[in-house]
Write a protein that holds these residues in place. Structure first.
Motif, short mmCIF file in Angstrom:
data_model
loop_
_atom_site.label_atom_id
_atom_site.label_comp_id
_atom_site.label_asym_id
_atom_site.label_seq_id
_atom_site.Cartn_x
_atom_site.Cartn_y
_atom_site.Cartn_z
N PHE A 13 16.31 27.56 51.35
CA PHE A 13 15.98 28.68 50.47
C PHE A 13 14.67 28.46 49.74
CE2 PHE A 13 20.56 29.82 50.75
CZ PHE A 13 20.38 31.11 51.20
N ARG A 14 14.33 27.21 49.41
CA ARG A 14 13.06 26.93 48.77
C ARG A 14 11.91 27.27 49.71
NH1 ARG A 14 12.51 21.26 47.88
NH2 ARG A 14 14.38 21.45 46.63
N VAL A 15 12.02 26.85 50.98
CA VAL A 15 10.98 27.16 51.97
C VAL A 15 10.92 28.66 52.22
CG1 VAL A 15 10.34 26.86 54.39
CG2 VAL A 15 11.05 24.89 53.04
N LEU A 16 12.08 29.31 52.30
CA LEU A 16 12.12 30.76 52.52
C LEU A 16 11.47 31.49 51.35
CD1 LEU A 16 13.22 33.05 54.33
CD2 LEU A 16 15.25 33.04 52.89
N ASN A 17 11.71 31.05 50.15
CA ASN A 17 11.15 31.66 48.97
C ASN A 17 9.65 31.50 48.91
OD1 ASN A 17 11.08 33.03 46.57
ND2 ASN A 17 11.66 31.29 45.33
N THR A 18 9.12 30.33 49.24
CA THR A 18 7.68 30.13 49.20
C THR A 18 6.98 30.87 50.34
OG1 THR A 18 7.87 28.08 50.45
CG2 THR A 18 7.80 27.91 48.04
N SER A 19 7.67 31.03 51.46
CA SER A 19 7.02 31.75 52.57
C SER A 19 6.96 33.24 52.31
CB SER A 19 7.76 31.46 53.89
OG SER A 19 9.05 32.05 53.84
N ARG A 62 6.39 34.48 49.31
CA ARG A 62 5.32 34.67 48.32
C ARG A 62 3.95 34.59 48.96
NH1 ARG A 62 7.27 30.71 43.52
NH2 ARG A 62 9.24 31.70 43.14
N ASN A 63 3.77 33.68 49.90
CA ASN A 63 2.48 33.49 50.58
C ASN A 63 2.67 33.78 52.07
OD1 ASN A 63 1.46 32.51 48.15
ND2 ASN A 63 2.18 30.43 48.61
N PRO A 64 2.66 35.04 52.46
CA PRO A 64 2.88 35.34 53.88
C PRO A 64 1.72 34.83 54.74
CG PRO A 64 2.33 37.34 52.67
CD PRO A 64 2.44 36.22 51.67
N VAL A 65 2.10 34.33 55.90
CA VAL A 65 1.11 33.80 56.85
C VAL A 65 0.48 34.99 57.59
CG1 VAL A 65 0.78 32.36 58.87
CG2 VAL A 65 2.44 31.70 57.12
N GLN A 66 -0.87 34.97 57.69
CA GLN A 66 -1.54 36.11 58.31
C GLN A 66 -1.98 35.77 59.70
OE1 GLN A 66 -4.66 37.15 55.61
NE2 GLN A 66 -3.23 38.01 54.15
#
Length: 124
Positions: A112-118, A120-124
């Motif tokens: 969930f921590r990784v899911l939450n940070t991803s 916030r900062n979506p990969v383009q």
């Protein structure tokens, strides 16, 4: 003699008739007062009844909400208890379940921590 008896009876009845007349006058005054105040009394009773109905409706709604929440909590606890019972019966010792649950919880927390940070900062 009969006339004397009737005059004596009339004299004795006069205070009683006078008291009855005064009582009737007082009752008439009380009845007028009550009739003049009755609309206000009925309005107050109507307001109180309306407030009581509104309060009853609100209390019933809150009781239904609390009952629903308690049923959900009971369902959750029942399912948790049944899972605990199944896992405990398969492993034999409840402490083993706790030893295996802690790493699983750490994995879920990391996920969930990784899911939450991803998010916030979506990969383009």
């Amino acid at each position: 003699m009969l006339v004397g008896f009737l005059v004596l009876a009339g004299i004795l009845v006069l205070p009683l008739l006078y008291q009855l007349w005064r009582t009737a006058e007082q009752l008439t005054i009380a009845l007028r007062t009550l009739n003049s105040r009755l609309p206000f009394i009925l309005k107050n009773v109507e307001d109180i009844t309306g407030n009581l109905n509104e309060t009853t409706t609100n209390v019933n709604a809150r009781v239904a909400e609390v009952s629903s929440a308690l049923q959900r909590v009971h369902g959750f606890l029942s399912s948790f208890q049944s899972v605990n019972h199944v896992v405990g019966s398969k492993q034999g010792k409840p402490l083993r379940f706790l030893k295996n649950a802690l790493p699983a919880l750490k994995g879920v927390k990391t996920f969930f921590r990784v899911l939450n940070t991803s998010t916030r900062n979506p990969v383009q």
